[in-house]
Design a protein around this motif. Structure first.
Motif, PDB file in Angstrom:
ATOM      1  N   ASN A 120       0.748  -1.424  -0.225  1.00 15.59           N
ATOM      2  CA  ASN A 120       0.262   0.158   0.348  1.00 15.59           C
ATOM      3  C   ASN A 120       0.781   1.607  -0.321  1.00 15.59           C
ATOM      4  O   ASN A 120       0.563   2.488  -0.672  1.00 15.59           O
ATOM      5  N   ARG A 121       1.995   0.931  -0.145  1.00 14.39           N
ATOM      6  CA  ARG A 121       3.101   2.076   0.012  1.00 14.39           C
ATOM      7  C   ARG A 121       3.264   2.439  -1.213  1.00 14.39           C
ATOM      8  O   ARG A 121       4.358   3.063  -1.387  1.00 14.39           O
ATOM      9  N   LEU A 122       4.069   1.648  -1.647  1.00 13.83           N
ATOM     10  CA  LEU A 122       4.495   1.745  -3.147  1.00 13.83           C
ATOM     11  C   LEU A 122       2.911   1.792  -4.674  1.00 13.83           C
ATOM     12  O   LEU A 122       2.010   0.864  -4.577  1.00 13.83           O
ATOM     13  N   LEU A 123       3.202   2.450  -5.261  1.00 16.15           N
ATOM     14  CA  LEU A 123       2.749   2.647  -7.108  1.00 16.15           C
ATOM     15  C   LEU A 123       3.491   1.858  -7.989  1.00 16.15           C
ATOM     16  O   LEU A 123       4.583   1.438  -8.057  1.00 16.15           O
ATOM     17  N   ASP A 124       2.880   1.342  -8.720  1.00 18.13           N
ATOM     18  CA  ASP A 124       2.854   0.476  -9.560  1.00 18.13           C
ATOM     19  C   ASP A 124       4.360   1.406 -10.594  1.00 18.13           C
ATOM     20  O   ASP A 124       3.919   2.773 -10.435  1.00 18.13           O
ATOM     21  N   GLY A 125       5.656   0.870 -10.848  1.00 17.38           N
ATOM     22  CA  GLY A 125       6.443   1.536 -12.128  1.00 17.38           C
ATOM     23  C   GLY A 125       7.879   1.089 -11.320  1.00 17.38           C
ATOM     24  O   GLY A 125       7.909  -0.095 -10.261  1.00 17.38           O
ATOM     25  N   ARG A 126       8.423   1.781 -11.529  1.00 14.96           N
ATOM     26  CA  ARG A 126       9.933   2.166 -11.193  1.00 14.96           C
ATOM     27  C   ARG A 126      10.155   2.412 -10.191  1.00 14.96           C
ATOM     28  O   ARG A 126       9.937   3.354  -9.538  1.00 14.96           O
ATOM     29  N   TRP A 127      11.066   1.605  -9.510  1.00 16.13           N
ATOM     30  CA  TRP A 127      11.902   2.243  -7.923  1.00 16.13           C
ATOM     31  C   TRP A 127      13.078   2.294  -7.843  1.00 16.13           C
ATOM     32  O   TRP A 127      13.335   1.647  -8.217  1.00 16.13           O
ATOM     33  N   ASN A 128      13.999   3.240  -7.220  1.00 14.01           N
ATOM     34  CA  ASN A 128      15.364   3.328  -7.348  1.00 14.01           C
ATOM     35  C   ASN A 128      15.333   2.608  -5.294  1.00 14.01           C
ATOM     36  O   ASN A 128      14.776   3.342  -4.384  1.00 14.01           O
ATOM     37  N   ILE A 129      16.217   1.600  -4.935  1.00 10.03           N
ATOM     38  CA  ILE A 129      16.163   0.848  -3.761  1.00 10.03           C
ATOM     39  C   ILE A 129      17.388   1.390  -2.947  1.00 10.03           C
ATOM     40  O   ILE A 129      18.345   0.922  -3.732  1.00 10.03           O
ATOM     41  N   GLU A 130      17.749   1.765  -1.872  1.00  7.90           N
ATOM     42  CA  GLU A 130      19.001   2.049  -1.537  1.00  7.90           C
ATOM     43  C   GLU A 130      18.701   1.666  -0.017  1.00  7.90           C
ATOM     44  O   GLU A 130      18.405   2.101   1.075  1.00  7.90           O
ATOM     45  N   ILE A 131      19.440  -0.102   0.192  1.00  5.39           N
ATOM     46  CA  ILE A 131      19.821  -0.045   1.500  1.00  5.39           C
ATOM     47  C   ILE A 131      20.829   0.255   2.180  1.00  5.39           C
ATOM     48  O   ILE A 131      22.124  -0.815   1.799  1.00  5.39           O
ATOM     49  N   ASN A 132      20.811   0.933   2.780  1.00  6.96           N
ATOM     50  CA  ASN A 132      22.299   1.270   3.400  1.00  6.96           C
ATOM     51  C   ASN A 132      22.348   0.800   5.394  1.00  6.96           C
ATOM     52  O   ASN A 132      21.581   1.602   5.427  1.00  6.96           O
ATOM     53  N   PHE A 133      23.147  -0.481   5.675  1.00  4.27           N
ATOM     54  CA  PHE A 133      22.649  -1.179   7.094  1.00  4.27           C
ATOM     55  C   PHE A 133      24.419  -1.296   7.229  1.00  4.27           C
ATOM     56  O   PHE A 133      25.335  -1.469   6.922  1.00  4.27           O
ATOM     57  N   THR A 134      24.587  -1.259   9.078  1.00  9.17           N
ATOM     58  CA  THR A 134      25.557  -1.344  10.096  1.00  9.17           C
ATOM     59  C   THR A 134      25.478  -2.542   9.955  1.00  9.17           C
ATOM     60  O   THR A 134      24.037  -3.087  10.814  1.00  9.17           O
ATOM     61  N   TYR A 135      26.572  -3.332  10.078  1.00  7.47           N
ATOM     62  CA  TYR A 135      26.547  -4.529  11.431  1.00  7.47           C
ATOM     63  C   TYR A 135      27.898  -4.926  11.791  1.00  7.47           C
ATOM     64  O   TYR A 135      28.906  -4.641  10.963  1.00  7.47           O
ATOM     65  N   ASN A 136      28.069  -4.961  13.162  1.00  8.56           N
ATOM     66  CA  ASN A 136      29.100  -5.209  13.567  1.00  8.56           C
ATOM     67  C   ASN A 136      30.009  -4.215  13.762  1.00  8.56           C
ATOM     68  O   ASN A 136      31.679  -4.075  13.129  1.00  8.56           O
ATOM     69  N   ASN A 137      29.721  -2.770  13.463  1.00  9.04           N
ATOM     70  CA  ASN A 137      30.443  -1.553  13.217  1.00  9.04           C
ATOM     71  C   ASN A 137      31.041  -1.588  11.828  1.00  9.04           C
ATOM     72  O   ASN A 137      32.026  -0.528  11.720  1.00  9.04           O
ATOM     73  N   GLU A 138      30.562  -2.160  11.239  1.00  8.53           N
ATOM     74  CA  GLU A 138      31.045  -1.835   9.454  1.00  8.53           C
ATOM     75  C   GLU A 138      29.835  -1.625   9.193  1.00  8.53           C
ATOM     76  O   GLU A 138      28.588  -2.162   8.949  1.00  8.53           O
ATOM     77  N   SER A 139      30.253  -0.416   8.101  1.00  4.15           N
ATOM     78  CA  SER A 139      28.763   0.173   6.859  1.00  4.15           C
ATOM     79  C   SER A 139      28.674  -0.830   5.878  1.00  4.15           C
ATOM     80  O   SER A 139      29.732  -0.785   4.360  1.00  4.15           O
ATOM     81  N   PHE A 140      27.934  -1.074   5.671  1.00  5.25           N
ATOM     82  CA  PHE A 140      27.169  -1.785   3.829  1.00  5.25           C
ATOM     83  C   PHE A 140      26.024  -0.754   3.315  1.00  5.25           C
ATOM     84  O   PHE A 140      25.001  -0.042   3.706  1.00  5.25           O
ATOM     85  N   LEU A 141      26.743  -1.040   1.702  1.00  2.00           N
ATOM     86  CA  LEU A 141      25.726  -0.587   0.707  1.00  2.00           C
ATOM     87  C   LEU A 141      25.054  -1.101  -0.334  1.00  2.00           C
ATOM     88  O   LEU A 141      25.948  -1.938  -0.794  1.00  2.00           O
ATOM     89  N   THR A 142      23.614  -1.037  -0.408  1.00  2.00           N
ATOM     90  CA  THR A 142      22.835  -1.445  -1.711  1.00  2.00           C
ATOM     91  C   THR A 142      22.068  -0.896  -2.211  1.00  2.00           C
ATOM     92  O   THR A 142      21.321   0.000  -2.054  1.00  2.00           O
ATOM     93  N   LYS A 143      22.399  -0.798  -4.393  1.00  2.00           N
ATOM     94  CA  LYS A 143      21.720   0.344  -4.281  1.00  2.00           C
ATOM     95  C   LYS A 143      20.987  -1.166  -5.802  1.00  2.00           C
ATOM     96  O   LYS A 143      22.161  -1.531  -6.588  1.00  2.00           O
ATOM     97  N   LYS A 144      19.640  -1.055  -6.285  1.00  6.44           N
ATOM     98  CA  LYS A 144      19.281  -1.885  -6.966  1.00  6.44           C
ATOM     99  C   LYS A 144      17.720  -1.105  -8.018  1.00  6.44           C
ATOM    100  O   LYS A 144      17.066  -0.068  -6.758  1.00  6.44           O
ATOM    101  N   GLU A 145      17.622  -1.325  -8.622  1.00 11.33           N
ATOM    102  CA  GLU A 145      16.456  -1.087  -9.482  1.00 11.33           C
ATOM    103  C   GLU A 145      15.654  -1.771  -9.435  1.00 11.33           C
ATOM    104  O   GLU A 145      15.480  -2.782 -10.523  1.00 11.33           O
ATOM    105  N   ILE A 146      14.447  -1.367  -8.878  1.00 16.71           N
ATOM    106  CA  ILE A 146      13.021  -2.126  -9.355  1.00 16.71           C
ATOM    107  C   ILE A 146      12.194  -1.801  -9.727  1.00 16.71           C
ATOM    108  O   ILE A 146      11.719  -0.453  -9.943  1.00 16.71           O
ATOM    109  N   TRP A 147      11.333  -2.812 -10.409  1.00 13.84           N
ATOM    110  CA  TRP A 147      10.111  -2.373 -10.774  1.00 13.84           C
ATOM    111  C   TRP A 147       8.861  -3.769 -10.146  1.00 13.84           C
ATOM    112  O   TRP A 147       8.766  -4.683 -10.516  1.00 13.84           O
ATOM    113  N   PHE A 148       8.311  -2.583  -9.721  1.00 13.55           N
ATOM    114  CA  PHE A 148       6.892  -2.786  -8.930  1.00 13.55           C
ATOM    115  C   PHE A 148       5.994  -2.596  -9.413  1.00 13.55           C
ATOM    116  O   PHE A 148       5.225  -2.216 -10.195  1.00 13.55           O
TER     117      PHE A 148
END
Length: 148
Positions: A120-148
């Motif tokens: 319900n928070r998403l409309l159909d179409g293209r979205w760019n998703i960026e997941i920025n997280f830390t685990y054990n004091n190390e930073s990680f980043l994932t970027k991806k283009e998705i079609w919903f």
């Protein structure tokens, strides 16, 4: 009335100029063609670009990239199973290139290795998703283009 070639050229120029003026007025006044910059503070964000690249390389080297699945309930983000969910902190940013009013950010708070972004928070179409997280004091980043 007889039109010679000189008059025809002048009429063609006037028609062309009228066409261009109509296009310019249409493009500047119609909200359908209103596109904003990718981000508000573009230059400030550009300064952190190398840091983002380093995080993405670390994510790929350590095989920490979350798996992003599109389901009928929304977007399901699955973190690697070997991680302790309680130590994962960060945000998921969803960017809609066609309309910045639809952009939103979700904090990562896990009880299992899955994070569901509801449909319900998403409309159909293209979205760019960026997941920025830390685990054990190390930073990680994932970027991806998705079609919903």
């Amino acid at each position: 009335m007889k039109i010679n070639w000189g008059t025809a050229i002048v009429l063609a120029f006037i028609a062309f100029i009228g066409f261009i003026v109509t296009l310019v007025v249409q493009m500047t006044t119609n909200e359908k063609y209103d596109y904003d910059m990718v981000t508000e503070e573009y230059y400030k964000k550009e300064l952190t670009f190398q840091d983002q690249l380093d995080k993405q390389v670390l994510t790929n080297d350590r095989k920490m990239a979350p798996n992003i699945l599109i389901s009928e309930n929304g977007i399901d983000i699955q973190f690697p199973g070997n991680l302790n969910e309680k130590n994962i902190k960060g945000t998921v940013f969803l960017y809609r290139p066609s309309n910045k009013q639809l952009d939103f950010e979700v904090p990562i708070s896990l009880s299992t290795s899955h994070l569901l972004i509801p449909k319900n928070r998403l409309l159909d179409g293209r979205w760019n998703i960026e997941i920025n997280f830390t685990y054990n004091n190390e930073s990680f980043l994932t970027k991806k283009e998705i079609w919903f």
